[in-house]
Design an enzyme around this catalytic site. Structure first.
Site, PDB file in Angstrom:
ATOM      1  CD  GLU A   1      -2.886   0.911   2.313  1.00  0.00           C
ATOM      2  OE1 GLU A   1      -3.033  -0.020   3.425  1.00  0.00           O
ATOM      3  OE2 GLU A   1      -3.371   2.174   2.521  1.00  0.00           O
TER       4      GLU A   1
ATOM      5  NE  ARG B   1       3.863  -8.129  11.545  1.00  0.00           N
ATOM      6  CZ  ARG B   1       2.721  -7.379   9.801  1.00  0.00           C
ATOM      7  NH1 ARG B   1       2.349  -7.790   9.468  1.00  0.00           N
ATOM      8  NH2 ARG B   1       3.973  -5.509   9.702  1.00  0.00           N
TER       9      ARG B   1
ATOM     10  CE  LYS C   1       2.724   0.127   4.723  1.00  0.00           C
ATOM     11  NZ  LYS C   1       2.870  -0.199   3.457  1.00  0.00           N
TER      12      LYS C   1
HETATM   13  P1  ATP Z   1       2.846  -2.137   8.358  1.00  0.00           P
HETATM   14  O1  ATP Z   1       2.009  -2.609   9.120  1.00  0.00           O
HETATM   15  O2  ATP Z   1       3.899  -2.317   7.878  1.00  0.00           O
HETATM   16  O3  ATP Z   1       1.907  -0.964   7.538  1.00  0.00           O
HETATM   17  P2  ATP Z   1       1.587  -3.292   5.590  1.00  0.00           P
HETATM   18  O4  ATP Z   1       1.149  -5.118   5.884  1.00  0.00           O
HETATM   19  O5  ATP Z   1       0.111  -2.353   5.849  1.00  0.00           O
HETATM   20  O6  ATP Z   1       2.671  -2.900   6.892  1.00  0.00           O
HETATM   21  P3  ATP Z   1       1.457  -3.567   3.316  1.00  0.00           P
HETATM   22  O7  ATP Z   1       2.302  -2.434   2.082  1.00  0.00           O
HETATM   23  O8  ATP Z   1       0.076  -3.898   2.857  1.00  0.00           O
HETATM   24  O9  ATP Z   1       2.360  -2.800   4.866  1.00  0.00           O
HETATM   25  O10 ATP Z   1       2.379  -4.841   2.662  1.00  0.00           O
HETATM   26  C1  ATP Z   1       2.780  -5.209   1.561  1.00  0.00           C
HETATM   27  C2  ATP Z   1       3.603  -6.832   1.314  1.00  0.00           C
HETATM   28  O11 ATP Z   1       4.604  -6.753   2.035  1.00  0.00           O
HETATM   29  C3  ATP Z   1       2.477  -6.882   2.128  1.00  0.00           C
HETATM   30  O12 ATP Z   1       2.304  -8.462   1.474  1.00  0.00           O
HETATM   31  C4  ATP Z   1       2.029  -7.369   3.921  1.00  0.00           C
HETATM   32  O13 ATP Z   1       1.996  -8.969   4.348  1.00  0.00           O
HETATM   33  C5  ATP Z   1       4.143  -7.558   3.283  1.00  0.00           C
HETATM   34  N1  ATP Z   1       4.578  -7.479   4.889  1.00  0.00           N
HETATM   35  C6  ATP Z   1       3.963  -5.961   5.874  1.00  0.00           C
HETATM   36  N2  ATP Z   1       5.264  -5.791   6.861  1.00  0.00           N
HETATM   37  C7  ATP Z   1       5.840  -7.101   6.842  1.00  0.00           C
HETATM   38  C8  ATP Z   1       6.571  -7.715   7.586  1.00  0.00           C
HETATM   39  N3  ATP Z   1       6.855  -7.230   8.821  1.00  0.00           N
HETATM   40  N4  ATP Z   1       7.476  -9.252   7.398  1.00  0.00           N
HETATM   41  C9  ATP Z   1       6.396  -9.102   6.010  1.00  0.00           C
HETATM   42  N5  ATP Z   1       5.728  -9.792   5.397  1.00  0.00           N
HETATM   43  C10 ATP Z   1       5.140  -7.795   5.618  1.00  0.00           C
HETATM   44 MG    MG Z   2      -1.419  -4.068   4.310  1.00  0.00          MG
END
Ligand code: ATP
Ligand code: MG
Length: 552
Positions: A33, A257, A267
């Site tokens: 995102e 994760r 984020k």
């Molecule tokens: P955040 O919680 O940091 O905002 P998010 O999951 O909302 O992370 P996205 O931009 O939606 O962030 O993530 C893109 C991809 O990265 C998704 O497939 C998500 O599952 C993966 N991802 C995000 N954080 C992690 C993590 N700590 N370890 C492994 N994969 C991750």
């Molecule tokens: Mg997300």
């Protein structure tokens, strides 16, 4: 010992699918995102998704999951692309969930026509109350039985901008008593009059995550849609939509994760650190962002290697940040050019070395001969580290002290004769004599010394600002501690040395070069550096200072 690494559970699934003909080749996606910069957790997902496609001869799409107009910006899109490329991966297609808004809208219309979606006028509170709880079934909304025609015209009016934010939502009709709360008539569209970074003001209704992500996967023919464990409860709905809409059968798989010690990895939290000024920017070298790590001097290889080592699991755990630092050292040991730099200087005068004389000494650039040599100037007055001199030496002190002999790296053996102190009692100058026949490479002195110290010629040295970084948080898992995570910020995470002396070859340093300041650690040029004011970041120390602390 077998060299063969065992397959992780996702590789096993893929090999089964390929063998059975379930799919001919695999197509994965990385779906960020664009509401922030990528962090090391995303690197794990990137390495996994792109790595699987490389391993099995498939492809990976980069898809921006941009269905939330308020929080998304083009700056983030650009940084994400730069980071994925820098990590060393190429995507087959660059897609945006917003490109599919028309198709997703039509999917919603299909559901309405099948009698499986309805417009609900209830307030968010009313919807929440009727939803029930995990132990208590929900109740049907009073709007659930609207006619298909009414739903079609209300949904069209939602799209046309007839209603205010929050006035109505579109829900799917599944089962208000389902065990899985996500199946209790989930909302799939909401009204939001907001400007979108790509579609502008074209839309005032936006699909919810569950009605965008799986649909985008399916539109792209993604075979293996890999996400993190918190999406397990969403899988039933993911499958329901695909089945009900009769679209390409993408499948969702979940892995744990990455969580890492002494940092935060969301984020939202990282944005707070930036906007509240706890760090300078998203690419502050203390940040766990990819851009922060790049600026700090981490290499893509070390990050990829780290992701490889931690592997893929089905259960959450907390990875020690020193494993990442270990991977960085391991890579930089092979890549960094050796140079000399004195961070906390004191003057050393070699009293028997002719005034005005300069010699060019040959110094090795790397861990062995194959890295070549460079010339370093030597003269009568040098800078050495304050910590390499002890007025009253401790036992087993092999560095400089009154009367003691040490080797100056790549130069001569010297003996300390005398030292001076300033009014405050600090050592202001050390005096020594050198042994001319002890020159490195042609030493005939037969004198054995145990200590070697680094130095720079005072007359030739450049000045530089050096930034030393430490962990951004004092707590091992700041997000799990009581109170706000920001209470655990390490106040000493940045130490600035305004005036270090470095060897003149560093004037040609460029962003992306890596240096080992002999005995001091790995360093790189910071992007704020100019020819007038050189600025270097410490990437990582030579040894794990924290590991030592634990042993004490
Ligand atoms: P955040 O919680 O940091 O905002 P998010 O999951 O909302 O992370 P996205 O931009 O939606 O962030 O993530 C893109 C991809 O990265 C998704 O497939 C998500 O599952 C993966 N991802 C995000 N954080 C992690 C993590 N700590 N370890 C492994 N994969 C991750
Ligand atoms: Mg997300």
């Amino acid at each position: 010992m077998s060299e063969e690494k065992s397959l992780n559970f996702i590789e096993e699934i893929i090999e089964t699918d390929l063998a059975s003909g379930q799919c001919q080749s695999i197509l994965t996606r990385f779906p960020p995102e664009p509401n922030g910069y990528l962090h090391i957790g995303h690197a794990k997902s990137i390495c996994l998704n792109f790595g699987l496609a490389i391993k099995y001869g498939g492809k990976t799409n980069l898809r921006f999951d941009d269905t939330n107009p308020a929080k998304e910006e083009t700056e983030y899109v650009d940084s994400i692309k730069e980071d994925v490329k820098w990590l060393g991966f190429n995507w087959s297609n660059e897609f945006y969930a917003s490109d599919y808004f028309d198709q997703i809208y039509n999917f919603a219309v299909t559901l309405i026509k099948k009698g499986l979606a309805y417009v609900d006028d209830s307030t968010p509170d009313e919807i929440a109350t009727l939803k029930g709880s995990p132990t208590e079934p929900g109740k049907n909304s009073p709007f659930r039985d609207r006619s298909m025609e009414e739903n079609l015209s209300l949904f069209a009016a939602m799209k046309a901008g007839t209603y205010q934010d929050g006035e109505k939502v579109l829900r799917v009709k599944i089962d208000m008593a389902a065990n899985n709360m996500h199946m209790r008539d989930p909302i799939i569209y909401r009204i939001k009059h907001a400007h979108h970074h790509r579609t502008g003001d074209q839309w005032c209704i936006y699909p919810m995550y569950d009605f965008a992500h799986g649909q985008s996967d399916s539109i792209e023919n993604i075979t293996h849609s890999i996400c993190t464990l918190e999406f397990i409860p969403h899988r039933e709905l993911y499958d329901w939509f695909i089945h009900t809409l009769e679209i390409f059968p993408s499948k969702q798989y979940e892995f744990a994760r990455l969580n890492m010690t002494y940092t935060v990895m969301s984020k939202r939290k990282l944005l707070q650190l930036v906007t509240e000024g706890h760090v300078q920017s998203w690419d502050d070298p203390r940040m766990p962002t990819i851009s922060g790590m790049r600026r700090r001097g981490y290499t893509p290889e070390s990050i990829r290697n780290f992701c490889e080592r931690i592997g893929i699991a089905k259960r959450e755990n907390l990875i020690d940040v020193s494993l990442l630092e270990f991977c960085v050292r391991e890579d930089l040991n092979l890549k960094a050019t050796r140079v000399m730099a004195v961070l906390e200087p004191v003057k050393l005068v070699i009293t028997n070395y002719p005034e005005g004389q300069t010699e060019e000494l040959m110094c090795e650039n790397g861990p062995d001969e194959s890295y070549g040599h460079r010339k370093v100037q030597f003269s009568r007055e040098l800078w050495i580290e304050q910590e390499d001199f002890m007025e009253e030496p401790a036992k087993k002190w092999f560095r400089l002290a009154p009367g003691a002999l040490v080797r100056l790296k790549s130069a001569y053996i010297i003996q300390c004769n005398h030292f001076l102190k300033d009014a405050a009692g600090n050592i202001s100058e050390i005096q020594a004599t050198y042994i001319p026949e002890s020159k490195s490479g042609s030493d005939t002195s037969e004198i054995k010394v145990k200590g070697t110290i680094h130095w720079v010629s005072a007359q030739h040295a450049l000045q530089a600002e050096i930034r030393l970084y430490d962990r951004l948080f004092n707590a091992e898992n700041p997000s799990q501690e009581e109170g706000d995570f920001k209470e655990y910020i390490n106040p000493d995470s940045l130490q600035i040395i305004p005036k270090a002396f470095i060897e003149p070859s560093l004037l040609n340093a460029e962003i992306g070069n890596h240096f080992q300041y002999i005995r001091k650690g790995y360093f790189c040029l910071d992007k704020e550096s100019t020819k007038e004011k050189l600025v270097f970041n410490r990437t990582v120390s030579l040894k794990d200072a924290w590991a030592k602390e634990v042993k004490k």
